[in-house]
Motif scaffolding. Structure first.
Motif, mmCIF file in Angstrom:
data_model
loop_
_atom_site.group_PDB
_atom_site.id
_atom_site.type_symbol
_atom_site.label_atom_id
_atom_site.label_comp_id
_atom_site.label_asym_id
_atom_site.label_seq_id
_atom_site.Cartn_x
_atom_site.Cartn_y
_atom_site.Cartn_z
ATOM 1 N N SER A 21 -7.489 -3.184 -46.855
ATOM 2 C CA SER A 21 -7.609 -2.128 -45.169
ATOM 3 C C SER A 21 -9.040 -1.646 -44.538
ATOM 4 C CB SER A 21 -6.500 -1.120 -44.332
ATOM 5 O OG SER A 21 -5.371 -1.659 -44.743
ATOM 6 N N CYS A 22 -9.400 -2.406 -43.685
ATOM 7 C CA CYS A 22 -11.320 -1.559 -43.342
ATOM 8 C C CYS A 22 -10.625 -1.021 -41.574
ATOM 9 C CB CYS A 22 -11.365 -3.096 -42.888
ATOM 10 S SG CYS A 22 -13.583 -2.715 -42.400
ATOM 11 N N THR A 23 -10.358 0.705 -41.656
ATOM 12 C CA THR A 23 -11.074 0.763 -39.929
ATOM 13 C C THR A 23 -12.035 0.873 -39.601
ATOM 14 O OG1 THR A 23 -8.235 1.573 -40.984
ATOM 15 C CG2 THR A 23 -10.052 2.787 -39.137
ATOM 16 N N ALA A 24 -12.362 1.293 -38.727
ATOM 17 C CA ALA A 24 -13.827 1.296 -37.865
ATOM 18 C C ALA A 24 -13.666 2.133 -37.122
ATOM 19 C CB ALA A 24 -14.004 -0.373 -37.236
ATOM 20 N N SER A 25 -14.644 2.974 -36.718
ATOM 21 C CA SER A 25 -14.467 3.950 -35.849
ATOM 22 C C SER A 25 -16.151 3.864 -35.166
ATOM 23 C CB SER A 25 -14.694 5.821 -36.395
ATOM 24 O OG SER A 25 -15.579 5.250 -37.458
ATOM 25 N N GLY A 26 -16.491 4.040 -33.972
ATOM 26 C CA GLY A 26 -17.747 4.237 -33.345
ATOM 27 C C GLY A 26 -18.186 2.831 -32.623
ATOM 28 N N ILE A 27 -16.965 2.209 -32.821
ATOM 29 C CA ILE A 27 -16.716 0.335 -32.075
ATOM 30 C C ILE A 27 -16.736 0.212 -30.703
ATOM 31 C CG2 ILE A 27 -18.997 -0.449 -33.528
ATOM 32 C CD1 ILE A 27 -16.670 -1.930 -34.882
ATOM 33 N N ILE A 28 -16.246 -0.777 -30.411
ATOM 34 C CA ILE A 28 -15.450 -1.459 -29.005
ATOM 35 C C ILE A 28 -14.457 -2.095 -30.882
ATOM 36 C CG2 ILE A 28 -14.163 -2.405 -27.019
ATOM 37 C CD1 ILE A 28 -16.872 -0.993 -25.589
ATOM 38 N N PHE A 29 -13.967 -2.368 -30.411
ATOM 39 C CA PHE A 29 -12.849 -2.762 -31.714
ATOM 40 C C PHE A 29 -13.028 -3.947 -31.586
ATOM 41 C CE2 PHE A 29 -11.770 -3.731 -36.495
ATOM 42 C CZ PHE A 29 -10.422 -4.235 -35.888
ATOM 43 N N SER A 30 -12.098 -3.992 -30.004
ATOM 44 C CA SER A 30 -11.459 -5.765 -29.924
ATOM 45 C C SER A 30 -12.390 -7.029 -29.560
ATOM 46 C CB SER A 30 -11.021 -5.395 -28.789
ATOM 47 O OG SER A 30 -11.766 -4.736 -28.119
ATOM 48 N N ALA A 49 -13.566 -14.089 -45.544
ATOM 49 C CA ALA A 49 -12.497 -14.925 -44.750
ATOM 50 C C ALA A 49 -12.438 -13.878 -43.316
ATOM 51 C CB ALA A 49 -10.196 -14.732 -44.524
ATOM 52 N N THR A 50 -12.922 -14.515 -41.767
ATOM 53 C CA THR A 50 -13.531 -13.847 -40.686
ATOM 54 C C THR A 50 -12.069 -13.878 -39.597
ATOM 55 O OG1 THR A 50 -14.938 -15.827 -40.386
ATOM 56 C CG2 THR A 50 -15.065 -13.984 -41.303
ATOM 57 N N ILE A 51 -11.935 -13.427 -38.378
ATOM 58 C CA ILE A 51 -10.940 -13.167 -37.864
ATOM 59 C C ILE A 51 -11.911 -13.101 -36.402
ATOM 60 C CG2 ILE A 51 -10.318 -11.320 -38.123
ATOM 61 C CD1 ILE A 51 -7.616 -11.990 -36.876
ATOM 62 N N PRO A 52 -12.253 -13.450 -35.100
ATOM 63 C CA PRO A 52 -12.832 -13.424 -34.113
ATOM 64 C C PRO A 52 -11.724 -12.641 -33.064
ATOM 65 C CG PRO A 52 -12.259 -15.766 -34.141
ATOM 66 C CD PRO A 52 -11.791 -15.144 -35.951
ATOM 67 N N SER A 53 -12.805 -11.986 -32.101
ATOM 68 C CA SER A 53 -11.642 -11.276 -31.462
ATOM 69 C C SER A 53 -10.839 -12.362 -30.455
ATOM 70 C CB SER A 53 -12.827 -10.407 -30.317
ATOM 71 O OG SER A 53 -13.262 -11.759 -29.703
ATOM 72 N N VAL A 54 -11.327 -13.453 -30.423
ATOM 73 C CA VAL A 54 -10.096 -14.302 -30.197
ATOM 74 C C VAL A 54 -10.687 -15.606 -30.850
ATOM 75 C CG1 VAL A 54 -9.655 -15.723 -28.634
ATOM 76 C CG2 VAL A 54 -9.973 -13.758 -28.272
ATOM 77 N N GLY A 55 -9.715 -16.895 -31.031
ATOM 78 C CA GLY A 55 -10.067 -17.397 -31.980
ATOM 79 C C GLY A 55 -9.596 -18.185 -33.372
ATOM 80 N N MET A 56 -9.333 -19.121 -33.901
ATOM 81 C CA MET A 56 -9.915 -18.815 -35.589
ATOM 82 C C MET A 56 -9.442 -18.294 -35.847
ATOM 83 S SD MET A 56 -8.736 -23.215 -35.137
ATOM 84 C CE MET A 56 -8.099 -23.762 -36.775
ATOM 85 N N ARG A 71 -5.420 -8.588 -37.791
ATOM 86 C CA ARG A 71 -6.274 -7.882 -37.339
ATOM 87 C C ARG A 71 -5.073 -6.664 -36.438
ATOM 88 N NH1 ARG A 71 -11.247 -9.542 -34.261
ATOM 89 N NH2 ARG A 71 -11.534 -7.020 -33.725
ATOM 90 N N ASP A 72 -5.131 -5.720 -36.248
ATOM 91 C CA ASP A 72 -4.812 -4.626 -35.209
ATOM 92 C C ASP A 72 -5.780 -4.087 -33.786
ATOM 93 O OD1 ASP A 72 -3.148 -2.618 -34.028
ATOM 94 O OD2 ASP A 72 -1.667 -2.260 -35.529
#
Length: 114
Positions: A21-30, A49-56, A71-72
């Motif tokens: 798990s990786c939890t972020a703070s200080g950014i607009i995560f979405s 691995a990568t996961i964009p805000s929208v897409g594959m 991502r959540d």
């Protein structure tokens, strides 16, 4: 202040599973593309691995079919489910957040050994 905090690493036997798990703070995560990278001793850091805000989602050939990135956005968290682990998956795993700027977590050790 931007922080990416990884957790979930550890020692596992070959064929086992772990979930990072990786939890972020200080950014607009979405709006950030998120990724997992790894670095084994004596080797360069490589994309897992990568996961964009929208897409594959995108996976390294070596982990395709075994690892799943998700991502959540409500929890500002990205996950990496790792199944059928192999000794060659042993590395420090790093979380990455990228948009107009990029940020790295501190890393979490994954060791696959009997």
């Amino acid at each position: 202040q931007v922080q990416l905090v990884e957790s979930g690493g550890g020692l596992v036997q070959p064929g086992g599973s772990l979930k990072l798990s990786c939890t972020a703070s200080g950014i607009i995560f979405s709006i950030y593309a998120m990724g997992w990278y790894r670095q084994a001793p004596g080797k360069q850091r490589e994309l897992v691995a990568t996961i964009p805000s929208v897409g594959m989602r995108n996976y390294a050939a070596s982990v395709k079919g075994r690892f799943t990135i998700s991502r959540d956005n409500a929890k500002n968290t990205v996950y990496l489910q790792m199944n059928s682990l192999k000794p060659e998956d042993t590395a420090v795993y790093y979380c990455y957040a990228g948009a107009d700027e990029g940020y790295w977590g501190q890393g979490t050790q994954v060791t696959v050994s009997s």
